[in-house]
Motif scaffolding. Structure first.
Motif, PDB file in Angstrom:
ATOM      1  N   TRP A 221       0.825  -1.211   0.000  1.00 25.06           N
ATOM      2  CA  TRP A 221       0.000   0.000   0.000  1.00 25.06           C
ATOM      3  C   TRP A 221       0.861   1.263   0.000  1.00 25.06           C
ATOM      4  CZ3 TRP A 221      -4.826   0.266  -1.335  1.00 25.06           C
ATOM      5  CH2 TRP A 221      -5.662  -0.835  -1.169  1.00 25.06           C
ATOM      6  N   ALA A 222       1.898   1.275   0.824  1.00 24.14           N
ATOM      7  CA  ALA A 222       2.794   2.435   0.883  1.00 24.14           C
ATOM      8  C   ALA A 222       3.501   2.631  -0.451  1.00 24.14           C
ATOM      9  CB  ALA A 222       3.813   2.255   2.003  1.00 24.14           C
ATOM     10  N   LEU A 223       3.902   1.532  -1.099  1.00 29.85           N
ATOM     11  CA  LEU A 223       4.577   1.616  -2.398  1.00 29.85           C
ATOM     12  C   LEU A 223       3.637   2.163  -3.466  1.00 29.85           C
ATOM     13  CD1 LEU A 223       6.974   1.032  -4.243  1.00 29.85           C
ATOM     14  CD2 LEU A 223       6.155  -1.332  -4.444  1.00 29.85           C
TER      15      LEU A 223
ATOM     16  N   ALA B 252       1.237   9.749   5.380  1.00 28.87           N
ATOM     17  CA  ALA B 252       0.411   8.553   5.243  1.00 28.87           C
ATOM     18  C   ALA B 252       1.283   7.301   5.132  1.00 28.87           C
ATOM     19  CB  ALA B 252      -0.498   8.683   4.024  1.00 28.87           C
ATOM     20  N   SER B 253       2.364   7.377   4.360  1.00 30.22           N
ATOM     21  CA  SER B 253       3.264   6.229   4.210  1.00 30.22           C
ATOM     22  C   SER B 253       3.929   5.883   5.535  1.00 30.22           C
ATOM     23  CB  SER B 253       4.332   6.528   3.151  1.00 30.22           C
ATOM     24  OG  SER B 253       3.752   6.718   1.874  1.00 30.22           O
ATOM     25  N   MET B 254       4.321   6.892   6.286  1.00 29.53           N
ATOM     26  CA  MET B 254       4.920   6.644   7.600  1.00 29.53           C
ATOM     27  C   MET B 254       3.930   5.947   8.517  1.00 29.53           C
ATOM     28  SD  MET B 254       7.070  10.142   8.346  1.00 29.53           S
ATOM     29  CE  MET B 254       7.319   9.652  10.065  1.00 29.53           C
ATOM     30  N   ARG B 255       2.676   6.377   8.440  1.00 27.13           N
ATOM     31  CA  ARG B 255       1.633   5.764   9.261  1.00 27.13           C
ATOM     32  C   ARG B 255       1.466   4.288   8.909  1.00 27.13           C
ATOM     33  NH1 ARG B 255      -1.095   6.301  14.063  1.00 27.13           N
ATOM     34  NH2 ARG B 255      -3.184   5.414  13.882  1.00 27.13           N
ATOM     35  N   ILE B 256       1.507   3.988   7.613  1.00 21.35           N
ATOM     36  CA  ILE B 256       1.336   2.615   7.157  1.00 21.35           C
ATOM     37  C   ILE B 256       2.509   1.750   7.600  1.00 21.35           C
ATOM     38  CG2 ILE B 256       1.238   1.138   5.109  1.00 21.35           C
ATOM     39  CD1 ILE B 256      -0.249   3.430   3.694  1.00 21.35           C
ATOM     40  N   LEU B 257       3.739   2.301   7.530  1.00 22.52           N
ATOM     41  CA  LEU B 257       4.944   1.524   7.819  1.00 22.52           C
ATOM     42  C   LEU B 257       5.273   1.438   9.305  1.00 22.52           C
ATOM     43  CD1 LEU B 257       7.214   2.936   4.978  1.00 22.52           C
ATOM     44  CD2 LEU B 257       6.136   0.689   5.035  1.00 22.52           C
TER      45      LEU B 257
ATOM     46  N   VAL C 139      11.687  -2.900   6.476  1.00 25.03           N
ATOM     47  CA  VAL C 139      10.591  -1.956   6.699  1.00 25.03           C
ATOM     48  C   VAL C 139      11.083  -0.730   7.466  1.00 25.03           C
ATOM     49  CG1 VAL C 139       8.353  -1.630   7.816  1.00 25.03           C
ATOM     50  CG2 VAL C 139       8.833  -3.761   6.629  1.00 25.03           C
ATOM     51  N   LYS C 140      11.967  -0.954   8.432  1.00 21.54           N
ATOM     52  CA  LYS C 140      12.523   0.168   9.189  1.00 21.54           C
ATOM     53  C   LYS C 140      13.309   1.096   8.273  1.00 21.54           C
ATOM     54  CE  LYS C 140      15.561   1.343  13.052  1.00 21.54           C
ATOM     55  NZ  LYS C 140      16.449   0.820  14.130  1.00 21.54           N
ATOM     56  N   GLY C 141      14.099   0.513   7.342  1.00 23.34           N
ATOM     57  CA  GLY C 141      14.856   1.337   6.405  1.00 23.34           C
ATOM     58  C   GLY C 141      13.950   2.163   5.522  1.00 23.34           C
ATOM     59  N   ALA C 142      12.868   1.556   5.034  1.00 23.36           N
ATOM     60  CA  ALA C 142      11.912   2.283   4.199  1.00 23.36           C
ATOM     61  C   ALA C 142      11.227   3.387   5.001  1.00 23.36           C
ATOM     62  CB  ALA C 142      10.874   1.313   3.635  1.00 23.36           C
ATOM     63  N   TYR C 143      10.912   3.097   6.254  1.00 19.69           N
ATOM     64  CA  TYR C 143      10.275   4.093   7.125  1.00 19.69           C
ATOM     65  C   TYR C 143      11.182   5.306   7.312  1.00 19.69           C
ATOM     66  CZ  TYR C 143       8.400   6.191  11.411  1.00 19.69           C
ATOM     67  OH  TYR C 143       7.898   7.083  12.346  1.00 19.69           O
ATOM     68  N   LEU C 144      12.460   5.066   7.576  1.00 22.40           N
ATOM     69  CA  LEU C 144      13.408   6.164   7.778  1.00 22.40           C
ATOM     70  C   LEU C 144      13.605   6.960   6.493  1.00 22.40           C
ATOM     71  CD1 LEU C 144      16.081   4.352   9.985  1.00 22.40           C
ATOM     72  CD2 LEU C 144      14.348   6.000  10.730  1.00 22.40           C
ATOM     73  N   GLU C 145      13.558   6.276   5.343  1.00 26.13           N
ATOM     74  CA  GLU C 145      13.708   6.959   4.062  1.00 26.13           C
ATOM     75  C   GLU C 145      12.532   7.904   3.820  1.00 26.13           C
ATOM     76  OE1 GLU C 145      16.014   7.913   1.030  1.00 26.13           O
ATOM     77  OE2 GLU C 145      16.531   6.128   2.194  1.00 26.13           O
ATOM     78  N   VAL C 146      11.332   7.440   4.106  1.00 22.93           N
ATOM     79  CA  VAL C 146      10.141   8.285   3.940  1.00 22.93           C
ATOM     80  C   VAL C 146      10.180   9.461   4.905  1.00 22.93           C
ATOM     81  CG1 VAL C 146       7.636   8.349   4.177  1.00 22.93           C
ATOM     82  CG2 VAL C 146       8.720   6.406   3.055  1.00 22.93           C
TER      83      VAL C 146
END
Length: 283
Positions: free
Chosen positions: A4-6, A118-123, A133-140
């Motif tokens: 969903w975030a992607l 919204a993406s941060m909320r999802i991740l 997932v943590k890496g993607a969260y920090l990137e966002v």
């Protein structure tokens, strides 16, 4: 969750590119490049979950764990190319300023900020359970600064009419992205070259093996990672004549697991003056 975030981030990335071209905003295009890091980080995390868990087969004896590394390295090279484009275009914009659609730029930047939130909320739910997932969260989360910068630039351009602020914001975003991109490329290159994993010392590991009771010599030592999140170890270990090789091997493996979290080991046990029937003992 990641899917969903992607989907959300990818859709807005395309919208931001179109808006950047339509409103003639280099800052929006630069922020789109930064958001592209989010898209690729999310894609890598998703692929790592789907492909990284596949079992090894007769063609790929280590499975698909290097897929994530290859994707990350491609991401870094692509971002370097985009940054060069931003710098070259910014120089041209300084020489020949162009009108900017500041209102449209502001609206798109605000939407970008909302997409990041919204993406941060999802991740956020899975960032404590998965490294990817943590890496993607920090990137966002880091990309939020780019959106804030574009918002500030759009407001300043609207109030002052200074269109040269747009390339300044674009360059600042590119400069913000480049160091992180270089670190990513450096780390992924080290993995592809099968270098010693980040945060580990080959000398420390070799000394620890030498410290195991019964070990008199260690040579042919190799320490590498398949995906950047693990470590593999191989070595020839020399024991005194008459020493029980299997017991010492188990002690070495347990020590490597306890002290260095090394789970994959291949250890050849040799005795002073020769090997133990030329067998390779491994785990």
């Amino acid at each position: 969750m990641i899917g969903w975030a992607l989907a959300l981030t990818s859709t807005f990335l395309l919208a931001e590119v179109v808006a950047g071209l339509y409103f003639n905003s280099l800052a929006l295009l630069s922020d789109a490049a930064h958001m592209m890091t989010d898209v690729i980080a999310l894609a890598i995390a998703l692929l790592a979950i789907r492909f990284g868990s596949r079992d090894a087969d007769s063609r790929r004896t280590f499975g698909y764990r290097r897929f994530e590394v290859l994707a990350a390295a491609f991401n870094a090279l692509l971002l370097f190319a985009v940054a060069i484009y931003v710098f070259v275009e910014a120089i041209e914009r300084f020489r020949n300023p162009e009108p900017i659609g500041s209102i449209g730029m502001l609206i798109v930047a605000i939407l970008g900020l909302l997409v990041n939130l919204a993406s941060m909320r999802i991740l956020s739910a899975g960032r404590k359970e998965s490294f990817n997932v943590k890496g993607a969260y920090l990137e966002v989360r880091a990309d939020m600064l780019g959106s804030v910068g574009v918002i500030a630039g759009a407001v300043a351009i609207y109030l002052t009419g200074w269109s040269w602020l747009d390339p300044i914001v674009a360059v600042l975003i590119a400069v913000w992205v480049l160091p992180r991109t270089w670190i990513l490329l450096r780390d992924m290159s080290n993995v592809l070259l099968e270098g010693v994993p980040k945060g580990m010392s080959l000398d420390d590991v070799r000394a620890a093996v030498l410290g195991v009771a019964g070990v008199v010599e260690v040579h042919g030592v190799h320490l590498w990672s398949m995906s950047g999140e693990d470590a593999s170890f191989s070595a020839h270990v020399v024991l005194p004549a008459g020493e029980a090789p299997l017991a010492v091997r188990r002690d070495i493996e347990q020590m490597l697991l306890d002290r260095f979290e090394i789970r994959h080991t291949t250890i050849q046990m040799d005795s002073v003056g020769g090997s133990y029937d030329d067998h390779v003992y491994h785990a």
